[in-house]
Enzyme design. Sequence first.
Site, mmCIF file in Angstrom:
data_model
loop_
_atom_site.group_PDB
_atom_site.id
_atom_site.type_symbol
_atom_site.label_atom_id
_atom_site.label_comp_id
_atom_site.label_asym_id
_atom_site.label_seq_id
_atom_site.Cartn_x
_atom_site.Cartn_y
_atom_site.Cartn_z
ATOM 1 N N GLY A 180 2.135 2.099 10.719
ATOM 2 C CA GLY A 180 3.038 3.240 10.586
ATOM 3 C C GLY A 180 3.736 3.643 11.873
ATOM 4 O O GLY A 180 4.345 4.705 11.958
ATOM 5 N N GLU B 240 -5.408 -5.417 10.477
ATOM 6 C CA GLU B 240 -4.425 -4.369 10.722
ATOM 7 C C GLU B 240 -4.748 -3.636 12.020
ATOM 8 O O GLU B 240 -5.585 -2.724 12.025
ATOM 9 C CB GLU B 240 -4.453 -3.353 9.579
ATOM 10 C CG GLU B 240 -4.130 -3.925 8.224
ATOM 11 C CD GLU B 240 -3.509 -2.879 7.315
ATOM 12 O OE1 GLU B 240 -2.382 -3.089 6.880
ATOM 13 O OE2 GLU B 240 -4.131 -1.827 7.083
ATOM 14 N N LYS C 44 0.103 4.245 -0.244
ATOM 15 C CA LYS C 44 -0.573 5.406 0.355
ATOM 16 C C LYS C 44 -0.394 6.638 -0.542
ATOM 17 O O LYS C 44 -0.276 6.510 -1.748
ATOM 18 C CB LYS C 44 -0.065 5.658 1.775
ATOM 19 C CG LYS C 44 -0.046 4.394 2.630
ATOM 20 C CD LYS C 44 0.078 4.689 4.085
ATOM 21 C CE LYS C 44 0.288 3.378 4.847
ATOM 22 N NZ LYS C 44 0.069 3.494 6.258
ATOM 23 N N HIS D 117 -9.514 0.925 4.818
ATOM 24 C CA HIS D 117 -8.241 1.122 5.525
ATOM 25 C C HIS D 117 -8.473 2.038 6.723
ATOM 26 O O HIS D 117 -9.278 2.974 6.647
ATOM 27 C CB HIS D 117 -7.204 1.741 4.568
ATOM 28 C CG HIS D 117 -5.818 1.697 5.129
ATOM 29 N ND1 HIS D 117 -5.382 2.623 6.043
ATOM 30 C CD2 HIS D 117 -4.786 0.836 4.930
ATOM 31 C CE1 HIS D 117 -4.127 2.332 6.378
ATOM 32 N NE2 HIS D 117 -3.745 1.255 5.709
ATOM 33 N N GLU E 246 -6.893 4.445 7.867
ATOM 34 C CA GLU E 246 -6.691 5.879 7.602
ATOM 35 C C GLU E 246 -7.934 6.481 6.962
ATOM 36 O O GLU E 246 -8.243 7.665 7.182
ATOM 37 C CB GLU E 246 -5.440 6.072 6.721
ATOM 38 C CG GLU E 246 -4.168 5.854 7.533
ATOM 39 C CD GLU E 246 -2.973 5.331 6.738
ATOM 40 O OE1 GLU E 246 -2.995 5.409 5.499
ATOM 41 O OE2 GLU E 246 -2.030 4.828 7.375
ATOM 42 N N ASN F 279 0.869 -1.184 0.000
ATOM 43 C CA ASN F 279 0.000 0.000 0.000
ATOM 44 C C ASN F 279 0.901 1.227 0.000
ATOM 45 O O ASN F 279 1.499 1.552 1.024
ATOM 46 C CB ASN F 279 -0.894 -0.030 1.249
ATOM 47 C CG ASN F 279 -1.703 1.246 1.406
ATOM 48 O OD1 ASN F 279 -1.822 2.028 0.467
ATOM 49 N ND2 ASN F 279 -2.253 1.458 2.596
ATOM 50 N N SER G 45 3.306 -2.219 10.306
ATOM 51 C CA SER G 45 4.750 -2.148 10.528
ATOM 52 C C SER G 45 5.489 -3.428 10.149
ATOM 53 O O SER G 45 6.447 -3.827 10.820
ATOM 54 C CB SER G 45 5.053 -1.751 11.976
ATOM 55 O OG SER G 45 4.571 -0.445 12.240
ATOM 56 N N GLY H 136 4.802 1.350 4.671
ATOM 57 C CA GLY H 136 6.103 2.012 4.522
ATOM 58 C C GLY H 136 7.150 1.179 3.801
ATOM 59 O O GLY H 136 7.842 1.674 2.900
#
Length: 253
Positions: free
Chosen positions: A170, A164, A11, A94, A96, A9, A210, A232
């Site tokens: 993150g 998740e 992002k 997600h 976020e 992902n 992570s 990330g």
Amino acid sequence: MRVPMIAGNWKMNTTVSEALELVKAMRAGLDEVDNVDKVICPPFISLAAVGELIKGSSIKLGAQNIYFEEMGAYTGEISPLMLAELCEFVIIGHSERRQYFNETGEIVNKKIQAALKVGLKPILCIGERLEENEAGLTAEVVTEQLRSALTGIGYLSGLVIAYEPVWAIGTGKAATGEQSNETIGLIRRNISELYDKEIAQGVRILYGGSVTAANAAEFVRQLEIDGALVGGASLKAAEFLSIVKQTSEIRGH
Ligand code: PEP
């Protein structure tokens, strides 16, 4: 039986030219691995160009979001029909999006329905927040999110779930393999209750939060965990490739 999957992902990172550079840096390496599904999810505006670049390779493409209406006066939104021409997967729900864009369970449910209707495979994200985890509410929260997302959905063709924990996304603080395996087992039992055992055994459930090249093995080694949704670390070609290769060695059939 279930083909492992590693999905990246990206992002809101990479311009179109940066996205193409990143794909070029990982394409050959990813293509060498044939027993893991490798999915990359760049921003909407790069989907077409990245799609061209990976044509003929085994890398699959996903979007990061979708709107639930097929077309019309919804300025700025991207419809299921538009995405179905470009990619195979779409991340839905997600954390976020739930946190910054007020996506409720009802909206997530509509998006899942809209995606399935046009043959897109949703990667449905669910997971508890830190305070819910600390209050011992993980099982309840995850069960509620799952059931709400799947309300009225009679078939799961190709749907993937990503567990998740929000506190792990993150933050550099991943859950443990054992904890995630337990929660993912619970998600699978819920699917078995909602549908049947065979469907539950066929659904891929990933861990996300992570994941890096240093800890990926801890997750993919677990029996219930079918791979990872990586944020990330998916922006670094060598790291993403290492996660895919480790998964191939540990879980590839
Ligand atoms: C994610 O975006 O789904 C995610 C898990 O991010 P990260 O790997 O950076 O925690």
